[in-house]
Motif scaffolding. Structure first.
Motif, PDB file in Angstrom:
ATOM      1  N   PHE A  55       0.848  -1.194   0.000  1.00  0.00           N
ATOM      2  CA  PHE A  55       0.000   0.000   0.000  1.00  0.00           C
ATOM      3  C   PHE A  55       0.881   1.240   0.000  1.00  0.00           C
ATOM      4  CE2 PHE A  55      -2.165  -3.392   2.284  1.00  0.00           C
ATOM      5  CZ  PHE A  55      -3.439  -3.405   1.709  1.00  0.00           C
ATOM      6  N   THR A  56       0.511   2.241  -0.767  1.00  0.00           N
ATOM      7  CA  THR A  56       1.238   3.510  -0.795  1.00  0.00           C
ATOM      8  C   THR A  56       0.246   4.663  -0.682  1.00  0.00           C
ATOM      9  OG1 THR A  56       3.005   2.610  -2.200  1.00  0.00           O
ATOM     10  CG2 THR A  56       2.794   4.991  -2.121  1.00  0.00           C
ATOM     11  N   GLY A  57       0.475   5.518   0.313  1.00  0.00           N
ATOM     12  CA  GLY A  57      -0.356   6.707   0.479  1.00  0.00           C
ATOM     13  C   GLY A  57      -1.789   6.434   0.883  1.00  0.00           C
ATOM     14  N   GLU A  58      -2.062   5.269   1.429  1.00  0.00           N
ATOM     15  CA  GLU A  58      -3.431   4.919   1.820  1.00  0.00           C
ATOM     16  C   GLU A  58      -3.774   5.471   3.202  1.00  0.00           C
ATOM     17  OE1 GLU A  58      -5.771   3.300   0.151  1.00  0.00           O
ATOM     18  OE2 GLU A  58      -4.585   2.768  -1.618  1.00  0.00           O
ATOM     19  N   SER A  59      -5.042   5.792   3.401  1.00  0.00           N
ATOM     20  CA  SER A  59      -5.522   6.239   4.711  1.00  0.00           C
ATOM     21  C   SER A  59      -6.346   5.135   5.358  1.00  0.00           C
ATOM     22  CB  SER A  59      -6.376   7.506   4.576  1.00  0.00           C
ATOM     23  OG  SER A  59      -6.943   7.852   5.829  1.00  0.00           O
ATOM     24  N   PHE A  60      -5.875   4.711   6.539  1.00  0.00           N
ATOM     25  CA  PHE A  60      -6.606   3.732   7.335  1.00  0.00           C
ATOM     26  C   PHE A  60      -7.039   4.366   8.659  1.00  0.00           C
ATOM     27  CE2 PHE A  60      -3.475   1.345   4.774  1.00  0.00           C
ATOM     28  CZ  PHE A  60      -4.322   0.504   4.068  1.00  0.00           C
ATOM     29  N   ASN A  61      -7.195   5.680   8.643  1.00  0.00           N
ATOM     30  CA  ASN A  61      -7.516   6.417   9.870  1.00  0.00           C
ATOM     31  C   ASN A  61      -8.791   5.889  10.516  1.00  0.00           C
ATOM     32  OD1 ASN A  61      -5.310   8.000   9.334  1.00  0.00           O
ATOM     33  ND2 ASN A  61      -6.474   9.733   8.535  1.00  0.00           N
ATOM     34  N   HIS A  62      -8.697   5.616  11.812  1.00  0.00           N
ATOM     35  CA  HIS A  62      -9.836   5.209  12.650  1.00  0.00           C
ATOM     36  C   HIS A  62     -10.469   3.887  12.214  1.00  0.00           C
ATOM     37  CE1 HIS A  62      -9.490   9.160  14.476  1.00  0.00           C
ATOM     38  NE2 HIS A  62      -9.580   9.705  13.273  1.00  0.00           N
ATOM     39  N   GLU A  63      -9.779   3.121  11.386  1.00  0.00           N
ATOM     40  CA  GLU A  63     -10.316   1.820  10.997  1.00  0.00           C
ATOM     41  C   GLU A  63      -9.927   0.762  12.026  1.00  0.00           C
ATOM     42  OE1 GLU A  63      -9.844   0.522   6.989  1.00  0.00           O
ATOM     43  OE2 GLU A  63     -10.012   2.548   6.146  1.00  0.00           O
ATOM     44  N   GLY A  64     -10.613  -0.381  11.985  1.00  0.00           N
ATOM     45  CA  GLY A  64     -10.373  -1.428  12.969  1.00  0.00           C
ATOM     46  C   GLY A  64      -9.628  -2.612  12.381  1.00  0.00           C
ATOM     47  N   PHE A  65      -8.486  -2.933  12.990  1.00  0.00           N
ATOM     48  CA  PHE A  65      -7.682  -4.077  12.562  1.00  0.00           C
ATOM     49  C   PHE A  65      -7.290  -4.954  13.753  1.00  0.00           C
ATOM     50  CE2 PHE A  65      -6.754  -0.601   9.552  1.00  0.00           C
ATOM     51  CZ  PHE A  65      -7.109  -1.213   8.345  1.00  0.00           C
ATOM     52  N   ALA A  66      -8.047  -4.877  14.809  1.00  0.00           N
ATOM     53  CA  ALA A  66      -7.710  -5.609  16.027  1.00  0.00           C
ATOM     54  C   ALA A  66      -7.658  -7.109  15.758  1.00  0.00           C
ATOM     55  CB  ALA A  66      -8.726  -5.307  17.128  1.00  0.00           C
ATOM     56  N   HIS A  67      -6.663  -7.776  16.393  1.00  0.00           N
ATOM     57  CA  HIS A  67      -6.507  -9.238  16.366  1.00  0.00           C
ATOM     58  C   HIS A  67      -6.122  -9.779  14.987  1.00  0.00           C
ATOM     59  CE1 HIS A  67      -8.432  -9.012  20.294  1.00  0.00           C
ATOM     60  NE2 HIS A  67      -9.463  -8.409  19.734  1.00  0.00           N
ATOM     61  N   GLN A  68      -5.763  -8.912  14.032  1.00  0.00           N
ATOM     62  CA  GLN A  68      -5.381  -9.399  12.711  1.00  0.00           C
ATOM     63  C   GLN A  68      -3.910  -9.815  12.683  1.00  0.00           C
ATOM     64  OE1 GLN A  68      -6.480  -7.101   9.297  1.00  0.00           O
ATOM     65  NE2 GLN A  68      -8.580  -6.749   9.998  1.00  0.00           N
ATOM     66  N   GLU A  69      -3.530 -10.501  11.601  1.00  0.00           N
ATOM     67  CA  GLU A  69      -2.149 -10.913  11.408  1.00  0.00           C
ATOM     68  C   GLU A  69      -1.705 -10.491  10.011  1.00  0.00           C
ATOM     69  OE1 GLU A  69       0.656 -14.954  11.443  1.00  0.00           O
ATOM     70  OE2 GLU A  69      -1.390 -14.987  12.259  1.00  0.00           O
ATOM     71  N   TRP A  70      -0.589  -9.742   9.945  1.00  0.00           N
ATOM     72  CA  TRP A  70      -0.048  -9.275   8.670  1.00  0.00           C
ATOM     73  C   TRP A  70       1.350  -9.853   8.488  1.00  0.00           C
ATOM     74  CZ3 TRP A  70      -1.235  -3.319   9.447  1.00  0.00           C
ATOM     75  CH2 TRP A  70      -2.626  -3.136   9.510  1.00  0.00           C
ATOM     76  N   ARG A  71       1.601 -10.453   7.326  1.00  0.00           N
ATOM     77  CA  ARG A  71       2.914 -11.025   7.052  1.00  0.00           C
ATOM     78  C   ARG A  71       3.482 -10.471   5.739  1.00  0.00           C
ATOM     79  NH1 ARG A  71       4.464 -15.544   9.917  1.00  0.00           N
ATOM     80  NH2 ARG A  71       2.899 -16.393  11.355  1.00  0.00           N
ATOM     81  N   ASP A  72       4.742 -10.047   5.797  1.00  0.00           N
ATOM     82  CA  ASP A  72       5.471  -9.606   4.598  1.00  0.00           C
ATOM     83  C   ASP A  72       4.728  -8.536   3.801  1.00  0.00           C
ATOM     84  OD1 ASP A  72       7.548 -11.517   5.119  1.00  0.00           O
ATOM     85  OD2 ASP A  72       6.223 -13.067   4.299  1.00  0.00           O
ATOM     86  N   CYS A  73       4.037  -7.657   4.495  1.00  0.00           N
ATOM     87  CA  CYS A  73       3.323  -6.556   3.834  1.00  0.00           C
ATOM     88  C   CYS A  73       4.203  -5.302   3.818  1.00  0.00           C
ATOM     89  CB  CYS A  73       2.013  -6.252   4.548  1.00  0.00           C
ATOM     90  SG  CYS A  73       0.793  -7.592   4.438  1.00  0.00           S
ATOM     91  N   ARG A  74       3.915  -4.393   2.906  1.00  0.00           N
ATOM     92  CA  ARG A  74       4.685  -3.152   2.801  1.00  0.00           C
ATOM     93  C   ARG A  74       3.727  -1.966   2.742  1.00  0.00           C
ATOM     94  NH1 ARG A  74       9.822  -1.710   1.660  1.00  0.00           N
ATOM     95  NH2 ARG A  74      10.177   0.303   0.677  1.00  0.00           N
TER      96      ARG A  74
END
Length: 199
Positions: A7-26
């Motif tokens: 992702f480049t220049g994306e806005s995730f303001n105030h979004e919910g990502f609780a309990h997630q798992e991210w691998r090898d993301c940029r």
């Protein structure tokens, strides 16, 4: 689970990502202001110039991830764990780092001024040119840490263990080493800083 996402220049303001798992993301220049990232797990992710101001990162876990020139100002990092992470240039102004766990990695050029790091195990951690102004490092394990050219003005060091730590470029005369554990080489360095001739 996100894996390999970019992702480049994306806005995730105030979004919910609780309990997630991210691998090898940029993520490049992305904003997570006020986002819910509680108990998020990252593995091998790279965050470059991202904004985590006021984000909720408490109880999250990060392993072999990089947070480069990121802002964690006023973020909640309570009992967050960083293992072998690269945090170069990131800022933690007024963030809640109570119970923070740091296991190795590179925290060079970070801004941790005024933070309470009492009792932390920071042995072997790279803190080159980190801003630790007025930090509380009492009883902190800094054995083998690289504190080259770090700002240690008005730092509290009572009970800290500095044995084997690299202090190149640090003005030893500004340090209050009462009750601090140092090795023989550091003791010589300290004496020389006051003009003593060690023979």
């Amino acid at each position: 689970m996100w894996s390999g996402q970019e992702f480049t220049g994306e806005s995730f303001n105030h979004e919910g990502f609780a309990h997630q798992e991210w691998r090898d993301c940029r993520f490049v220049a992305c904003s997570f202001r006020g986002a819910d990232l509680k108990e998020l797990v990252t593995q091998g992710c790279v965050f470059s110039e991202c904004d985590f101001v006021d984000a909720q990162l408490n109880a999250s876990e990060h392993t072999n991830s990089a947070f480069l020139n990121c802002k964690f100002d006023e973020a909640n990092l309570f009992v967050t764990r960083f293992t072998a992470c690269k945090m170069t240039g990131s800022t933690f102004i007024k963030s809640n780092i109570g119970g923070l766990s740091i296991n190795g990695g590179d925290w060079s050029f970070t801004n941790l001024r005024l933070q309470d790091l009492r009792g932390q195990k920071l042995n072997g951690l790279r803190l080159t040119e980190a801003d630790l102004f007025q930090c509380n490092l009492e009883k902190t394990d800094l054995r083998g840490a690289d504190l080259s050219r770090a700002t240690l003005t008005n730092v509290k060091l009572a009970g800290a263990d500095l044995r084997g730590a690299t202090l190149d470029g640090v003005d030893m005369r500004t340090l209050d080493l009462r009750g601090t554990k140092i090795d023989l080489e550091q003791a010589v360095q300290f004496a020389k800083s006051f003009g003593a001739k060690v023979q």
